[in-house]
Design a protein around this motif. Sequence first.
Motif, short mmCIF file in Angstrom:
data_model
loop_
_atom_site.label_atom_id
_atom_site.label_comp_id
_atom_site.label_asym_id
_atom_site.label_seq_id
_atom_site.Cartn_x
_atom_site.Cartn_y
_atom_site.Cartn_z
N ALA A 1 46.44 30.24 48.05
CA ALA A 1 46.35 30.04 46.60
C ALA A 1 46.43 28.56 46.28
O ALA A 1 47.23 27.83 46.87
N LEU A 2 45.58 28.13 45.37
CA LEU A 2 45.56 26.75 44.89
C LEU A 2 45.83 26.78 43.40
O LEU A 2 45.26 27.60 42.67
N GLY A 3 46.73 25.90 42.92
CA GLY A 3 47.06 25.93 41.51
C GLY A 3 47.28 24.55 40.92
O GLY A 3 47.68 23.61 41.60
N SER B 1 38.97 35.88 36.86
CA SER B 1 39.32 37.29 36.91
C SER B 1 40.35 37.67 35.85
O SER B 1 40.46 38.83 35.47
N ALA B 2 41.10 36.67 35.34
CA ALA B 2 42.03 36.90 34.22
C ALA B 2 42.29 35.56 33.55
O ALA B 2 42.48 34.55 34.23
N VAL C 1 41.61 32.55 38.94
CA VAL C 1 40.23 32.46 39.44
C VAL C 1 40.17 33.08 40.83
O VAL C 1 41.10 32.93 41.63
N SER C 2 39.07 33.77 41.11
CA SER C 2 38.88 34.43 42.41
C SER C 2 37.45 34.20 42.88
O SER C 2 36.56 33.90 42.08
N ARG D 1 45.07 28.91 38.45
CA ARG D 1 45.34 29.29 39.83
C ARG D 1 44.13 29.96 40.46
O ARG D 1 43.49 30.83 39.85
N TYR D 2 43.81 29.53 41.67
CA TYR D 2 42.73 30.13 42.45
C TYR D 2 43.32 30.88 43.63
O TYR D 2 44.09 30.31 44.41
#
Length: 365
Positions: free
Chosen positions: A171-173, A58-59, A91-92, A159-160
Amino acid sequence: MVFESVLADILNSYLNKFLENVKSENIDVGFWGGELILKDLNVKASALDDLHLPIRVSAGHLEYLKLKIPVGMRLLKDPIFAELDGLYILVSPNTTIKYNKAKEDLYEDEIKQAALKRIEDAKLKKLTAVGEDEDTFTQKVMAHLAKNLFVSIKNIHIRYEDDFSSSHNFALGILLQELSFQSTNLSDAISPEGVVFKKISLVSASIYWNPKGELYTHHGVDVLKTLKKAVMSNGKGYENEKVSYLLHPISFDVHLRVNLKPSNNLKIPAFSISVNVENISFSISRAQYKTLIDFVQAIGRMQRNSKYRKWRPSVNLTRGTGSEWWLYAYNAILDDTVRRKKEMWSWENMKKHRSICREYTKLYK
């Protein structure tokens, strides 16, 4: 400026899978020194498609990439340098990204083009296969890479964020301050025994999983700046953010000895590795484990829902939004079952399909 434009076209053919269009203003070239610098590039939404997961970038932003490759006859003598500094990706789940028909059509076309390229590359590889014992220029270059390749990677944050899979946002990073790979015998690039010495250094790498955490996209912050700030503050992108590590920050050095021609000297092993690790700490809490299980179970749901994204409402299922979700279900079933079967056996569709097949066959030949 003309040279940079031509170079941008060449780079796009190789980097198109991961980065958005490289333009001449993104390139600095030191031609006679063999330097190529790319800066301020955006990561494509489809960059992680090879993982075959229902996720989308997403970015994403790449700040700096430098390659120094010797020119001419210096190629087989001088070291090769690659430096990457600043890669930030958010990420999404693709179900949470607002549907855009133009972008979705472009995305599907890129997937098809990538599949065709893999097929063509496989055919070309068979036609141009080289014998294993044949000493070619390419093999010499690859051997030189193994001897004198220097790689530096700094400031990585991937990062997700997920507000779909579980009842709580999480959130997972992955965080990385520095990773370097270098030869330790540069003055004598290769020893008489054909052995190369390498050193790999890792500085402050970690993995976090924040259950019930506040998402950057919900916090009203500049996402890319926040990702960058978190690298230097142990995962804290903003004040009072609670970071829950799976793998706590770790640093280590690896000394690697590689025998490039083990068949010529059986007394020296092909690989010899020495690792110096200060501390390794891994932990998982009950909340992390629960959201992890929710995420694994949700992957199947997200894959099924991805083809119905065009009709998915942008509001949560709450009192007063039921009609929008009923319309979503109606359109999904109508398009996937009723319309598809009706159009499949229409004369107009069969004629169009036959025409496309004939045109494709003609162009392919």
